[in-house]
Motif scaffolding. Structure first.
Motif, mmCIF file in Angstrom:
data_model
loop_
_atom_site.group_PDB
_atom_site.id
_atom_site.type_symbol
_atom_site.label_atom_id
_atom_site.label_comp_id
_atom_site.label_asym_id
_atom_site.label_seq_id
_atom_site.Cartn_x
_atom_site.Cartn_y
_atom_site.Cartn_z
ATOM 1 N N SER A 25 0.816 -1.219 0.000
ATOM 2 C CA SER A 25 0.000 0.000 0.000
ATOM 3 C C SER A 25 0.848 1.267 0.000
ATOM 4 N N GLU A 38 -1.479 6.113 -1.122
ATOM 5 C CA GLU A 38 -2.425 6.706 -2.068
ATOM 6 C C GLU A 38 -3.844 6.764 -1.498
ATOM 7 N N SER A 39 -4.292 5.705 -0.843
ATOM 8 C CA SER A 39 -5.648 5.661 -0.289
ATOM 9 C C SER A 39 -5.558 5.207 1.155
ATOM 10 N N GLN A 41 -6.002 4.130 4.826
ATOM 11 C CA GLN A 41 -6.999 3.367 5.561
ATOM 12 C C GLN A 41 -6.685 3.433 7.051
ATOM 13 N N ASP A 44 -3.506 2.069 8.220
ATOM 14 C CA ASP A 44 -2.271 2.797 7.931
ATOM 15 C C ASP A 44 -1.866 3.731 9.052
#
Length: 348
Positions: A25, A38-39, A41, A44
């Motif tokens: 990720s 990038e995205s 969650q 993270d």
């Protein structure tokens, strides 16, 4: 020109003290000097550490990453109903990172925490009304807010009132042939369903019997004896049920059999004679006897007396003075009727 010390450094990234090298990720940019998620969650979030090592030594840099999540409110019931004067709780289960703050509105205006029987409990998760009133009906809005956004949920509160039929048990009387009207008025929320019974059974439709569209008026156009009985109005809604009884009596004026004819009777002096007065009516009529317009009273010797509740006037030893015009008068609440008798007393 030689490379800078930073360019010669080996950079390694860690998350919560574990190497990031194998993470799918995370993208490493500019020779590892930058990592890009990038995205982001929730997984993270954590403590990131950058370690740089070259021939001159080592250094490290820490980042604390928080992943904020906009509020969400669970629950599918958008309508809550309660019976007046009962306790009701409106719930607002909100989630988010950081934990959202909760406030309540009623019809768009803020709800104060401890006013008018309203309590806001558990940090706003519960709005409690200790004794719900009709004025508490409305749209309640739970507003959840945190750094990532805002979420609202509307709950329509409906305060129901059980039926209450105005007035006590009622006695209703009418003359035969008259109209009878029974009123059944109930103040309830929601409006109740009104049902009529007669003597405990559903009221059957028949000519001359009308019930208004909302059931609040029962009318008998041309009342007959068979309409006598105990009528019941039942009011029912989701909050409860109640009833009111009406005792209907149909009065019938007295009628004396043969009253349209003059009864002519004869008796021999010293003999017994009985004058009969058969009557009907509702309620049963009261009977009296008159002679030439004056009330006939039993004498001390009981030579003249009334029997069978007035149905019979008996003269045990007829005398000449007993001759004359007798009248039987039948009366009740609905009216009167009379029958005339002429009595002739002959000598032996």
């Amino acid at each position: 020109m030689g490379l800078s010390p930073l360019a010669l450094a080996v950079i390694t990234w860690y998350k919560d003290n574990r190497p990031l090298a194998g993470s799918t990720s995370v993208a490493f940019l500019n020779r590892g000097q930058i990592i890009e998620i990038e995205s982001a969650q929730i997984a993270d979030a954590g403590i990131y550490k950058c370690v740089a090592i070259n021939s001159a030594g080592a250094t490290e840099l820490y980042y604390s990453l928080q992943v904020h999540v906009p509020p969400s409110i669970s629950g599918s019931s958008n309508v809550v109903a309660v019976v007046v004067n009962n306790l009701v709780r409106l719930e607002c289960e909100a989630r988010g990172i950081p934990a959202p703050s909760l406030t309540w509105l009623k019809d768009g205006s803020p709800v104060s925490g401890f006013a008018n029987g309203i309590q806001v409990l558990s940090g706003g998760r519960i709005l409690a009304l200790t004794s719900a009133q009709i004025s508490d009906t409305g749209r309640y809005t739970c507003v959840a807010v945190n750094a990532a956004g805002e979420k609202q949920r509307d709950i329509d509160l409906r305060v129901y009132v059980p039926p209450n039929i105005m007035g006590e048990e009622q006695n209703v009387s009418a003359l035969i042939g008259q109209a009878v009207e029974l009123l059944c008025q109930s103040d309830a929320i929601p409006a109740p369903t009104l049902t009529w019974l007669k003597d405990g059974r559903p009221l059957l439709k028949k000519p001359g019997l009308r019930i208004s569209e909302n059931g609040s008026v029962l009318k008998i156009e041309d009342a007959q004896v068979q309409d006598t009985g105990r009528y019941t109005c039942e009011a029912t809604n989701v909050a409860g049920k109640t009833e009111k009884n009406y005792n209907v009596n149909i009065w019938v004026p007295p009628n004396i059999y043969g009253s349209n004819e003059l009864a002519q009777l004869t008796v021999i002096e010293g003999n017994l004679i009985s004058l009969l007065c058969e009557s009907s009516g509702i309620p049963p009529p009261h009977l009296i006897w008159q002679k030439k317009g004056s009330l006939v009273l039993a004498d001390s010797t009981e030579r003249v007396r009334t029997l069978s509740g007035g149905r019979q006037l008996q003269i045990s030893m007829a005398e000449k003075s007993d001759a004359g015009l007798y009248t039987c008068v039948a009366s009740n609440i609905a009216g009167t009727a009379q029958k005339d008798y002429t009595l002739q007393v002959y000598s032996k």
